[in-house]
Design an enzyme around this catalytic site. Structure first.
Site, PDB file in Angstrom:
ATOM      1  CB  SER A 142      -0.937  -0.002   1.207  1.00 46.02           C
ATOM      2  OG  SER A 142      -1.795  -1.111   1.186  1.00 46.02           O
ATOM      3  CG  HIS A 166      -2.378   3.958   3.350  1.00 41.22           C
ATOM      4  ND1 HIS A 166      -3.722   3.704   3.189  1.00 41.22           N
ATOM      5  CD2 HIS A 166      -1.769   2.743   3.275  1.00 41.22           C
ATOM      6  CE1 HIS A 166      -3.920   2.413   3.021  1.00 41.22           C
ATOM      7  NE2 HIS A 166      -2.745   1.802   3.086  1.00 41.22           N
TER       8      HIS A 166
END
Length: 249
Positions: free
Chosen positions: A126, A177
């Site tokens: 991610s 993230h």
């Protein structure tokens, strides 16, 4: 720009780096979950801040390629398939790898320093994928010659949704993230030096195609169309399952 029309064969030819990355995701996922030695791979590769503090610096890299949950590996791999190709074609193999890995490493470094030594085990692509979104964010704002308006609107919408979901869903490495996106946005100006505008209207031509045999052409084209259509329908279903899993699991 983000609408994939390739079949599996042409996708592999155009985007070899993404193909290899997805293959690594899948292979390591099955190795960890099903094959002998999987527990050892997980134990020595998962991101652990305390282990990094004690000298396991490879853990800043290895989590980028590791997934445990089925929906996790599907969601990240499909995201890479959908949003990575324009950047791989635009940047070339080496620059794309540099952007992807550096974003993932920056995300894991940030997790180490911001999360603290007691931060839970983390893994997944991610951070690197959000690095691609960060790169697109910079391109939308500062290199409009590299992206069309429709794609700009789409990527900004997806980025906002992704950031919102980062804070809504549990068990997500928020630091990866956020700082993955920041890392991609910081790296891309240097990586873009000398890059030409993305060619939006490239078409695929098979060098082995026999143009003087219309029956052969039609038969082969039908097979490709049928396989390609099935391939992308399956990917669409997997994306939907991944999104649903983020809400309910």
């Amino acid at each position: 720009m983000f609408i994939r029309t390739e079949n599996f064969e042409t996708f592999r030819m155009y985007y070899p780096v993404i193909t290899i990355l997805v293959a690594i995701h899948v292979l390591i996922f099955f190795w960890i979950n099903l094959l002998p030695g999987g527990e050892w791979i997980y134990y020595h590769g998962v991101g652990l801040n305390l282990a990094v503090h004690n000298g396991d610096y490879w853990r800043l890299v290895t989590p980028i390629f590791m997934h445990v949950g089925f929906m996790h590996v599907i969601f990240n791999s499909v995201s890479l398939i959908l949003f990575g190709p324009p950047l791989e074609q635009m940047l070339g193999k080496f620059r794309f790898i540099l952007l992807y890995l550096s974003s993932g490493i920056i995300a894991n470094i940030a997790t180490y320093y911001v999360g603290g030594l007691d931060y839970y085990a983390h893994l997944g692509a991610s951070g690197a994928i959000f690095g691609l979104f960060g790169a697109y964010f910079y391109i939308v704002l500062n290199r409009k010659d590299l992206i069309d308006q429709t794609s700009s609107q789409m990527i900004m919408t997806i980025l906002v949704i992704g950031l919102v979901m980062t804070f809504v869903n549990p068990n997500i490495n928020i630091y990866a993230h956020i700082f993955g996106a920041i890392g991609g946005a910081l790296m891309i100006p240097l990586i873009l030096i000398g890059v030409k505008p993305y060619q939006r209207y490239q078409t695929y031509t098979d060098p082995n195609e026999v143009s003087f045999n219309p029956n052969r052409w039609q038969k082969k084209s039908f097979r490709r169309f049928k396989f390609g259509k099935i391939f992308w329908v399956v990917l669409g279903v997997l994306v939907l399952l991944g999104i649903i899993s983020r809400f309910f699991f």
